[in-house]
Design a protein around this motif. Structure first.
Motif, short mmCIF file in Angstrom:
data_model
loop_
_atom_site.label_atom_id
_atom_site.label_comp_id
_atom_site.label_asym_id
_atom_site.label_seq_id
_atom_site.Cartn_x
_atom_site.Cartn_y
_atom_site.Cartn_z
N GLU A 1 0.83 -1.21 0.00
CA GLU A 1 0.00 0.00 0.00
C GLU A 1 0.87 1.26 0.00
OE1 GLU A 1 -2.43 -0.55 3.42
OE2 GLU A 1 -3.91 -1.78 2.38
N GLU A 2 1.93 1.24 0.79
CA GLU A 2 2.82 2.41 0.85
C GLU A 2 3.55 2.62 -0.47
OE1 GLU A 2 5.34 1.54 4.13
OE2 GLU A 2 3.84 2.07 5.66
N GLU A 3 4.01 1.53 -1.09
CA GLU A 3 4.74 1.63 -2.34
C GLU A 3 3.84 2.14 -3.46
OE1 GLU A 3 7.62 1.66 -5.22
OE2 GLU A 3 7.79 1.56 -3.04
N ILE A 4 2.61 1.63 -3.54
CA ILE A 4 1.69 2.08 -4.59
C ILE A 4 1.32 3.55 -4.39
CG2 ILE A 4 -0.66 1.79 -5.47
CD1 ILE A 4 -0.30 -1.21 -5.19
N GLN A 5 1.16 3.95 -3.14
CA GLN A 5 0.88 5.36 -2.86
C GLN A 5 2.05 6.24 -3.31
OE1 GLN A 5 -0.21 6.25 1.18
NE2 GLN A 5 0.01 8.45 0.91
N HIS A 6 3.28 5.81 -3.02
CA HIS A 6 4.46 6.57 -3.43
C HIS A 6 4.56 6.64 -4.95
CE1 HIS A 6 6.56 5.57 0.64
NE2 HIS A 6 5.69 6.55 0.75
N THR B 1 4.04 9.69 -9.98
CA THR B 1 3.39 9.84 -11.29
C THR B 1 2.72 11.19 -11.40
OG1 THR B 1 3.02 7.46 -11.47
CG2 THR B 1 1.66 8.89 -12.84
N ASP B 2 2.01 11.59 -10.36
CA ASP B 2 1.32 12.89 -10.37
C ASP B 2 2.31 14.03 -10.52
OD1 ASP B 2 -1.04 11.54 -10.04
OD2 ASP B 2 -1.18 11.91 -7.88
N THR B 3 3.44 13.92 -9.82
CA THR B 3 4.47 14.95 -9.92
C THR B 3 5.06 15.01 -11.32
OG1 THR B 3 5.04 14.69 -7.59
CG2 THR B 3 6.68 15.75 -9.00
N ALA B 4 5.31 13.82 -11.89
CA ALA B 4 5.92 13.77 -13.22
C ALA B 4 5.00 14.34 -14.28
CB ALA B 4 6.28 12.33 -13.56
N LYS B 5 3.69 14.09 -14.13
CA LYS B 5 2.74 14.57 -15.14
C LYS B 5 2.69 16.09 -15.20
CE LYS B 5 -0.39 10.60 -15.27
NZ LYS B 5 -1.73 10.07 -14.90
N GLU B 6 3.06 16.72 -14.11
CA GLU B 6 3.01 18.17 -14.07
C GLU B 6 4.03 18.81 -15.00
OE1 GLU B 6 3.47 19.24 -10.02
OE2 GLU B 6 1.60 18.32 -9.36
N GLY B 7 5.13 18.14 -15.22
CA GLY B 7 6.15 18.75 -16.09
C GLY B 7 6.99 17.74 -16.81
N VAL B 8 6.40 16.63 -17.27
CA VAL B 8 7.15 15.58 -17.91
C VAL B 8 7.63 16.02 -19.30
CG1 VAL B 8 5.15 14.46 -18.97
CG2 VAL B 8 7.18 13.11 -18.45
N LYS B 9 8.84 15.67 -19.65
CA LYS B 9 9.40 15.96 -20.96
C LYS B 9 10.05 14.70 -21.50
CE LYS B 9 13.00 18.45 -23.42
NZ LYS B 9 14.29 19.15 -23.28
N VAL B 10 9.68 14.31 -22.70
CA VAL B 10 10.32 13.16 -23.33
C VAL B 10 11.68 13.59 -23.84
CG1 VAL B 10 10.18 11.52 -25.24
CG2 VAL B 10 8.12 12.12 -23.97
#
Length: 245
Positions: free
Chosen positions: A114-119, A124-133
């Motif tokens: 549960e802790e790992e999936i939450q992390h 993922t949420d943080t990455a989506k905010e400014g992800v660059k390929v």
């Protein structure tokens, strides 16, 4: 949280299901008695978690994980043998439960999941905010110990998973970075960097030779270094589709 139980013993699967009734967040969506059945279920159901036996007829639990491409669930090993613990954690297992499984140990393992999936969700949420390929012309900063590099990604011929780290191969350098291969794959341009198998991503521009390999796979030789990397059977199909006319 979707889970699959993989164990060749029906009684062991039933006992684990009984224990998991104490954890309503765990939803058992499938069972498998061997590795091949499990791989098919994983491809179809994309579970969050595997409860995975190690010693099974035919392929072992380690063989199963080695054959997974791309998506790999979290893993809790369930086994009657304690001698595989070190190898289990080389496969990034979250826990290692010895049979007969005790409820308090299962509770600890579920909490880790549960802790790992939450992390993961937070990352993922943080990455989506400014992800660059990142493409082959992008430059990245790499630090390993006291050494630092500012390297153009097009010079990196190979990425190799080393547990929680990834080793980069460029020129005659082989630094380690603290990142999973799956996380790195999400940042790399798939037109240039190809996931060859569970452990390797290759730079397609460095391929010097391609040969047929075992069980329908391929083996590529990288230009300059001569490193030979296996492209698994399932990834070989994608490889041919990607590079064919």
């Amino acid at each position: 949280m979707k889970a699959i139980i993989v164990d060749d013993e029906r009684l062991a699967r039933n006992e684990l299901k009984r224990l998991l009734e104490n954890f309503p967040k765990i939803n058992i969506v499938g069972e498998a008695a061997n590795a091949d059945e499990a791989i098919q279920l994983i491809d179809e159901l994309h579970p969050d978690l595997l409860f995975l036996d190690i010693q099974m007829p035919g392929k072992t639990g380690f063989d199963l994980l080695s054959e997974l491409e791309g998506y790999v669930p979290e893993v809790i090993f369930t086994t009657a043998y304690d001698e595989y613990a070190i190898k289990a954690f080389e496969f990034n297992a979250l826990d290692y439960l010895l049979k007969p499984i005790e409820l308090h140990r299962l509770s600890e393992a579920v909490q880790k999941v549960e802790e790992e999936i939450q992390h993961q969700q937070e990352r993922t949420d943080t990455a989506k905010e400014g992800v660059k390929v990142l493409g082959d012309n992008d430059q990245v900063f790499v630090k390993d110990g006291e050494k630092c590099w500012f390297v153009r990604l097009g010079k990196v011929r190979l990425f190799e998973s080393m547990g929680n780290y990834v080793r980069l191969y460029f020129d005659d350098q082989k630094p380690l970075v603290l990142k999973s291969l799956n996380a790195l794959e999400e940042r790399l341009d798939s037109k240039v960097f190809f996931r060859a198998n569970r452990k390797h991503i290759i730079n397609l521009q460095f391929i010097d030779k391609i040969e047929p390999w075992f069980s329908g796979g391929l083996q590529v030789t990288l230009r300059g270094s001569g490193e030979k990397i296996e492209i698994s059977r399932r990834q070989a199909i994608r490889f041919k589709e990607l590079l064919s006319l």
